[in-house]
Write a protein that holds these residues in place. Structure first.
Motif, PDB file in Angstrom:
ATOM      1  N   ASP A  21     -34.967 -45.363  12.355  1.00 44.37           N
ATOM      2  CA  ASP A  21     -34.852 -46.154  11.121  1.00 44.37           C
ATOM      3  C   ASP A  21     -36.219 -46.414  10.489  1.00 44.37           C
ATOM      4  N   ARG A  47     -30.117 -49.469   5.967  1.00 49.86           N
ATOM      5  CA  ARG A  47     -29.915 -50.614   6.856  1.00 49.86           C
ATOM      6  C   ARG A  47     -28.446 -50.945   7.104  1.00 49.86           C
ATOM      7  N   LYS A  48     -27.573 -50.395   6.303  1.00 47.98           N
ATOM      8  CA  LYS A  48     -26.147 -50.687   6.443  1.00 47.98           C
ATOM      9  C   LYS A  48     -25.647 -50.189   7.805  1.00 47.98           C
ATOM     10  N   ASN A  49     -24.711 -50.942   8.389  1.00 47.10           N
ATOM     11  CA  ASN A  49     -24.376 -50.607   9.764  1.00 47.10           C
ATOM     12  C   ASN A  49     -23.119 -49.776  10.010  1.00 47.10           C
ATOM     13  N   ASP A  50     -22.013 -50.151   9.395  1.00 46.56           N
ATOM     14  CA  ASP A  50     -20.824 -49.328   9.625  1.00 46.56           C
ATOM     15  C   ASP A  50     -20.530 -48.508   8.383  1.00 46.56           C
ATOM     16  N   SER A 307     -27.284 -46.004  15.029  1.00 53.19           N
ATOM     17  CA  SER A 307     -28.050 -46.954  15.854  1.00 53.19           C
ATOM     18  C   SER A 307     -27.631 -46.926  17.316  1.00 53.19           C
TER      19      SER A 307
END
Ligand code: 5GP
Length: 361
Positions: A21, A47-50, A307
């Motif tokens: 990242d 940065r978004k996770n799902d 991640s």
């Protein structure tokens, strides 16, 4: 339980999905300053996770804008291999899609040369990428081997390359990739992968290139069943690839054939869950395949985008399916049999696992 110290084999990792990242953000900031992109918009996406499977492919288009130049490719290859080595991945099959971009004088060949340059640039660990010329490191210096107690000062990682065909490509373009693989056999290219957005492209488009690759002695792995497409799954099973990735949308007949053929499956738990291909880990087909002793290998897919890390995938499998340490080590070791490298490398890897198992007892 930490799985970092356990030796591991990674067989399904996309180069551009495995970027840190921090590196992506740095690249975005630089391009933002140049005015090529708007940093704040990109930052939000990174940065978004799902993300759904559809969003993942949008993200890849963005990542490729940030990474597809020669020097950046060299950098990310180096970092990705170092990251895998640092968590005791002892054998890595790294896959990437050779890309052509006339505006920066990039050919598929020069793309791959930049990747090889990245492998050569690694100094933090010993890298054996199957290239035995003067410049390659590790090949003449075989003793430092990873051990669970980290007593040896240097880590060593075997890296082999798979060239990916993107489902957006034409038959001619796919064929070009296979020809490039042939040129690069001495540089550690051992196989061909078919990947890219599963709702795009037709199996018949890629088949001629894959048949040619097989005739030339390459091993083949296919992304299979990421979306509902029973006809394609059927045709892919007819092809009988050496490995398959994901195998999520399978019907009874598909499962039966997969199991009869004993085709090893690359399992990417976090990726399947984050993209909502599988609704939750407890209903993942890993459980059934594992119970039936089907050949399996745990993999990350895109450790940067999702991640994750291979250690995290081992931890997730162990805790979700109640698998103990010794059994997990056996699972890790079994992956050696499904690698696309030859007997010599396999023998070395088996020895590393055997000594780890002895130390644990
Ligand atoms: P690259 O080949 O550019 O190094 O790695 C990124 C590419 O890998 C993506 O553009 C896509 O073609 C492929 N890829 C990464 N993750 C996935 C996945 O989960 N499914 C499929 N089908 N392709 C993927």
């Amino acid at each position: 339980e930490s799985w970092v110290s356990v030796p591991k084999v990674e067989l399904h990792a996309h180069l551009n999905g495995s970027i840190r990242d921090s590196t992506l953000l740095e690249l975005a900031r630089t391009l933002g300053e140049k005015g090529t992109i708007v940093f704040s918009e990109v930052e939000h996406v990174i940065r978004k996770n799902d993300r759904s499977l559809k969003e993942v492919f949008k993200l890849f288009d963005l990542i490729h804008i940030l990474t597809t130049d020669h020097s950046t490719l060299t950098r990310i290859t180096k970092e990705v291999v170092e990251d895998f080595a640092s968590e005791n991945v002892i054998y890595l099959e790294l896959r990437t899609t050779p890309k052509k971009n006339d505006s920066i004088e990039m050919t598929k060949r020069s793309y791959m040369d930049a990747v090889i340059k990245g492998l050569r640039a690694i100094t933090a660990v010993d890298v054996d990428f199957g290239c035995h010329d003067m410049e390659s490191k590790g090949s003449t210096n075989l003793q430092p081997i990873n051990d669970v107690n980290n007593l040896s000062p240097r880590k060593k990682i075997y890296v082999r390359l798979l060239l990916s065909i993107d489902r957006r490509e034409s038959t001619a373009s796919a064929m070009e990739t296979v020809k490039l693989a042939l040129e690069m056999q001495e540089l550690g290219v051992v196989g061909i992968d078919l990947s890219g957005n599963p709702v795009i492209g037709e199996w018949v488009t890629f088949l001629p290139a894959l048949v040619f690759a097989r005739e030339q002695g390459f091993r083949i792995t296919l992304h299979c069943g990421e979306v509902l497409n029973p006809k394609e799954v059927h045709a892919m099973l007819d092809f009988h690839p050496e490995r398959m990735g994901h195998v999520c949308f399978f019907n009874e007949e598909h499962w039966k054939r997969l199991k009869t053929y004993k085709i090893p499956v690359e399992i990417c738990l976090t990726s399947n869950i984050m993209t909502e291909t599988i609704s939750s880990v407890d209903v993942h087909h890993f459980a059934d395949l594992y119970k039936e002793k089907h050949p399996l290998v745990l993999c990350t897919d895109d450790s940067g985008v999702f991640s994750t890390s291979l250690s995290k995938e081992y931890s997730l499998a162990a805790s979700s399916f109640g698998i103990g340490k010794e059994e997990m080590l056996r699972l890790a070791k079994s992956a050696v049999e499904f690698i696309f490298s030859g007997e010599e490398v396999k023998r070395e890897l088996r020895e590393i696992f055997d000594s780890t198992m002895k130390e644990l007892r």
